[in-house]
Design an enzyme around this catalytic site. Structure first.
Site, mmCIF file in Angstrom:
data_model
loop_
_atom_site.group_PDB
_atom_site.id
_atom_site.type_symbol
_atom_site.label_atom_id
_atom_site.label_comp_id
_atom_site.label_asym_id
_atom_site.label_seq_id
_atom_site.Cartn_x
_atom_site.Cartn_y
_atom_site.Cartn_z
ATOM 1 N N ASP A 431 0.832 -1.205 0.000
ATOM 2 C CA ASP A 431 0.000 0.000 0.000
ATOM 3 C C ASP A 431 0.868 1.256 0.000
ATOM 4 O O ASP A 431 2.059 1.218 0.342
ATOM 5 C CB ASP A 431 -0.926 -0.017 1.224
ATOM 6 C CG ASP A 431 -2.258 0.669 0.966
ATOM 7 O OD1 ASP A 431 -2.356 1.436 -0.015
ATOM 8 O OD2 ASP A 431 -3.205 0.443 1.748
ATOM 9 N N ASP A 496 -10.516 1.924 -3.350
ATOM 10 C CA ASP A 496 -10.945 1.580 -1.996
ATOM 11 C C ASP A 496 -12.464 1.545 -1.892
ATOM 12 O O ASP A 496 -12.996 1.071 -0.882
ATOM 13 C CB ASP A 496 -10.395 2.600 -0.990
ATOM 14 C CG ASP A 496 -8.939 2.362 -0.650
ATOM 15 O OD1 ASP A 496 -8.443 1.243 -0.907
ATOM 16 O OD2 ASP A 496 -8.290 3.284 -0.133
#
Length: 696
Positions: A431, A496
């Site tokens: 990430d 997301d």
């Protein structure tokens, strides 16, 4: 010198002409031009008040100040001097699919190399190298990777915009004669300006992208004769690229493909570097983020893993919260030691439980970041990117580690290596949750370009040390999706936002450049955690099934009926994976009256995914026309399966019921030309149809 060079093969070849001086001239991009073609060798004169000697404007990487008055693709200077560049004495070296062109400017003492390559699927790429052969530093302000030319005519551009949770929104606009420029300064690929676009003019449509995960620049310039030059390259911060004597700048690589299928074929066959050199079936994944967030309890996670295995899930990914004292997003980034409060015996009990159930184990890292509230920052407060005298600007409570410093990169590698080498881990969710600001090194100079090169080097080191581990690129969702990072990773997290309605447009956009099997798409809980919407399980599952399918919820919180339904969708996905992910015949149609259509086809099976996003305007839906590219398959077909069994049709006629029940056979030509007369669907509903070829 008037040499004609062809790179690639018809119907997608790049044709160039080398002059003794000046940049290589682009004759055409498309069908190959034979070297003996007399028209291709004719030099065009300019108008009366133009230059006395012809100066071609349709060239690769044009430079300014020597008769070219368009947008220069290379600019720089040596303390204000040597700002003009005029390369000459071109040499060519062809090796396999690669052609290297090299020349020098003896006055400015700069050497250039342009490498052009043809790739799988009918894709052409370019990259440039600039070397300072002088005795003084050379300030390079701009050096594009490559230039592609479109013929004159009315021109259109399709590009992407968006933000967190709403990436890859497609925008289409008409081009005029003015310069069109896109610049990204976020230090990562970005949510709002990814380096991907389609440009169409004169009957030619190009998909163009830059393999680069940092600042970039794309310019579409209109030449004097109406042709358009598209330049792609990295964007430098002021003073960032200072070449000392003998130093070389190497650009990222720019790619051009004739269509979506060409780009997909290149990614599948050449770009991706799979462990074992071949893609295995994409494991159905459970990611723990939305099901747990930072609440890690070993027994609960084991129970979730057991429930996931019963559903048919094949990979269990432990997301953020397993390290340091990470109870929220304010602390512990950089402290990559297992939290003894949550895991008193380490991660091994959970890893062994997951792998004992027959699933792979994956884990989340954010290697490039550091929280001020961390042991690492307290020990080394100067390890973050920072500009002297400027405030440390936080984003998501974190700073960016200066990975250009070897001691910092080595520290992160060793921490990751310690976790990976002591556990049976098959997958990293890598990430990156903030844009770059005050991106300076200890010397006060900008480090944006050097930072992404250091990130690539760290990824390469992890891959070399752990060649069987796959990596997902995630950056606040789809903030780092490009061919540069994909040369080192195996999947991207498109957004997301797991809301299925939002995902329709996100996935349609990203699918223009990436094949579906590397795009993560998960079924999440209701109400959705990002939007609060409530959707049926069938809608959520069908929107996700064609991609790298997964689950983003706690399976223990599902009802028995939901678990049974979810298991059915997972079983269907596994059964259809060879068609969806390996046939190469994926298709994505433009939405019509709120209805989306995508799918895949083989010689024996066609899979259709149909989603109605909004209420239709029409009284009756238009027949569902299958894409023209399927016409070569031909034959007679019938519908053999639909999911769900009771789709959300508004009204259905008996003839339509018979069609969906497989009682009516039809030719594929008819389904392409006339379409399937399906019933109108309720908004925010979806349908999966399987078509099988009739026996001869």
């Amino acid at each position: 010198m008037n040499q004609i060079i062809t790179v690639g093969e018809a119907p997608f070849a790049l044709n160039l002409r080398l002059h003794e001086a000046g940049m290589p001239e682009i004759i055409a991009l498309g069908d190959a031009v034979e070297a003996h073609e007399p028209l291709a060798a004719i030099t065009r004169a300019s108008r009366i008040n133009g230059m006395d000697e012809a100066v071609p404007s349709n060239v690769i990487l044009p430079t300014g100040g020597m008769g070219f008055f368009g947008w220069p693709a290379i600019t720089g200077h040596r303390q204000g001097r040597d700002f003009l560049l005029d390369f000459s004495d071109w040499k060519m070296l062809q090796t396999g699919n690669r052609t290297r062109l090299s020349a020098r400017d003896t006055v400015a003492q700069i050497a250039i190399q342009i490498e052009i390559a043809s790739h799988a699927g009918g894709v052409i790429s370019m990259a440039s190298r600039l070397t300072n052969e002088g005795s003084l530093p050379y300030q390079l302000d701009r050096c594009m990777a490559g230039t592609f030319r479109l013929p004159a005519g009315q021109a259109w551009i399709e590009h992407f915009t968006g933000s967190w949770g709403r990436e890859f929104q497609t925008r289409r606009e008409k081009l005029g004669t003015a310069l069109w420029v896109q610049e990204n300064r976020r230090g990562r690929t970005s949510h709002d300006r990814p380096p991907m676009l389609f440009v169409e003019s004169g009957g030619l449509k190009l998909g163009l992208t830059l393999a680069w995960s940092s600042n970039h620049q794309i310019a579409v310039d209109c030449a004097d004769d109406g042709a358009r030059l598209v330049h792609l390259g990295a964007l430098f911060e002021p003073g960032e690229c200072l070449l000392g004597p003998g130093d070389t700048y190497e650009s990222p690589r720019a790619y051009a493909g004739a269509d979506v299928a060409s780009l997909h074929a290149f990614v599948r066959e050449e770009l991706l570097d799979w462990p074992g050199k071949a893609m295995k079936p994409r494991p159905v994944t459970l990611n723990t983020w939305e099901g747990n967030y930072f609440d890690h309890k070993l027994d609960a996670l084991k129970a979730q893993a057991s429930a996931a295995a019963e559903l048919g899930i094949e990979r269990f990914v432990l997301d953020d919260g397993w390290f340091g004292r990470r109870d929220d997003d304010t602390s512990s980034l950089g402290d990559w030691d297992i939290d003894p409060r949550k895991y008193p015996s380490g991660l091994k009990p959970l890893v062994d439980h997951v792998t004992g159930l027959g699933m792979e184990f994956g884990i989340w890292f954010e290697p490039e970041m550091i929280n001020p509230n961390s042991e690492l920052f307290r020990a080394y407060p100067d390890w973050s990117l920072q500009a002297e005298g400027r405030p440390l600007l936080l984003s998501r409570n974190q700073l960016v580690l200066d990975l250009t410093r070897p001691e910092v990169s080595d520290y992160i590698f060793n921490k990751m290596h310690a976790v990976l080498s002591t556990h049976d881990i098959s997958y990293i969710k890598w990430d990156m949750n903030r844009d770059l600001t005050h991106a300076a090194g200890r010397d006060g100079r900008a480090r944006t370009d050097a930072q992404i090169r250091a990130v690539y080097a760290l990824m390469d080191s992890i891959r070399a040390a752990h060649p069987d581990v796959e990596i997902e690129s995630c950056a606040s969702g789809g903030g780092r999706v490009d061919y540069g990072v994909l040369a080192r990773t195996h999947r991207v997290w498109a957004s997301d936002c797991t809301d299925a309605l939002e995902r329709l447009e996100i996935q349609r956009g990203i699918s223009r450049f990436l094949p579906p099997e590397i795009i993560g798409s998960h079924v999440s809980a209701v109400p959705n955690h990002q939007t609060g919407r409530r959707h049926s399980l069938s809608f959520r599952a069908i929107v996700a099934m064609a991609y790298h399918f997964g689950v983003e919820l706690n399976p223990l919180e599902m009802t028995d009926g939901e678990r049974a339904e979810m298991a059915g969708f997972i079983e269907a996905h596994k059964r259809l994976r060879p068609v969806l992910h390996e046939s190469g015949a994926n298709f994505f149609c433009e939405p019509l009256d709120g209805r989306y259509l995508w799918g895949a086809a083989s010689e024996e099976k066609i899979v259709l995914f149909i989603a109605q996003a909004t209420q239709a305007v029409s009284e009756q839906p238009a027949p569902l026309r299958l894409p023209e590219k399927l016409r070569t398959i031909g034959g007679a077909w019938r519908i053999t399966n639909k999911m769900p069994d009771h789709p959300a049709f508004i009204r259905i006629h008996d003839d339509q019921r018979r069609l969906l029940a497989g009682e009516i056979s039809f030719s594929l030509d008819a389904a392409i030309s006339g379409g399937l007369p399906l019933p109108m669907m309720m908004p925010e509903s979806a349908l999966l149809l399987e078509l099988d070829r009739e026996d001869d």
